[in-house]
Design a protein around this motif. Structure first.
Motif: not given
Length: 166
Positions: A6-8, A22-23, A63-64, A73-75
């Protein structure tokens, strides 16, 4: 996991990026199980839990620091890996803590139920929280919780192994 897509989308990115994220996340969640089991056997359950907590703290820190899609994506990949490490080591600890082996499957089933229930509740709350307080504040709260969990794990290690960290 549930609010990152949702954030993306809120940043204007397309479904293809979210699908790839998500993959990667799901791959890290499930493909890393042999590694997590090996880690539990190699360094012990307590150290494996600490490694998962530190990795989870790194995720919230990332993320912060940045809300870009590629950092997310990395996180999200790291979150899947941390989740697996914590899930496998927690399940192992739970089964070892049950005094009667006949009750281990029931204890593990109850643990799975509690985990799934908390996940479902968190997914519902996550959307509202993203809308009300935003991405950064959710992650600030997560950083605080992870610091508390790491401190608690360290305290428990010092309590049971007082000379171990000298």
């Amino acid at each position: 996991m549930s609010i990152t897509p949702i954030h993306i989308f809120q940043q204007g990115h397309d479904v293809a990026l979210v699908s790839g994220m998500m993959t990667a996340h799901l791959f890290a969640m499930f493909a890393s199980s042999p590694f997590s089991g090996w880690l539990c056997n190699r360094v012990g359950i307590s150290a494996t839990i600490m490694a998962g907590l530190v990795l989870m703290l790194s995720v919230t820190g990332l993320n912060v620091l940045s809300s870009s899609a590629y950092v997310s994506c990395l996180s999200l990949f790291m979150l899947g890996l941390a989740w697996n490490i914590l899930f496998v080591s927690g399940a192992t600890l739970l089964v070892k803590a049950v005094p009667y082996p006949d009750y281990s499957p029931s204890a593990q089933g109850l643990g799975e139920f509690v985990t799934a229930s908390c996940t479902a509740i968190s997914c519902f709350i996550g959307g509202a929280a993203l809308n009300d307080i935003g991405w950064k504040w959710i992650n600030y709260g997560a950083v605080g919780m992870m610091i508390l969990f790491v401190a608690t794990r360290l305290w428990r290690n010092l309590e049971y192994f007082p000379g171990h960290f000298d």
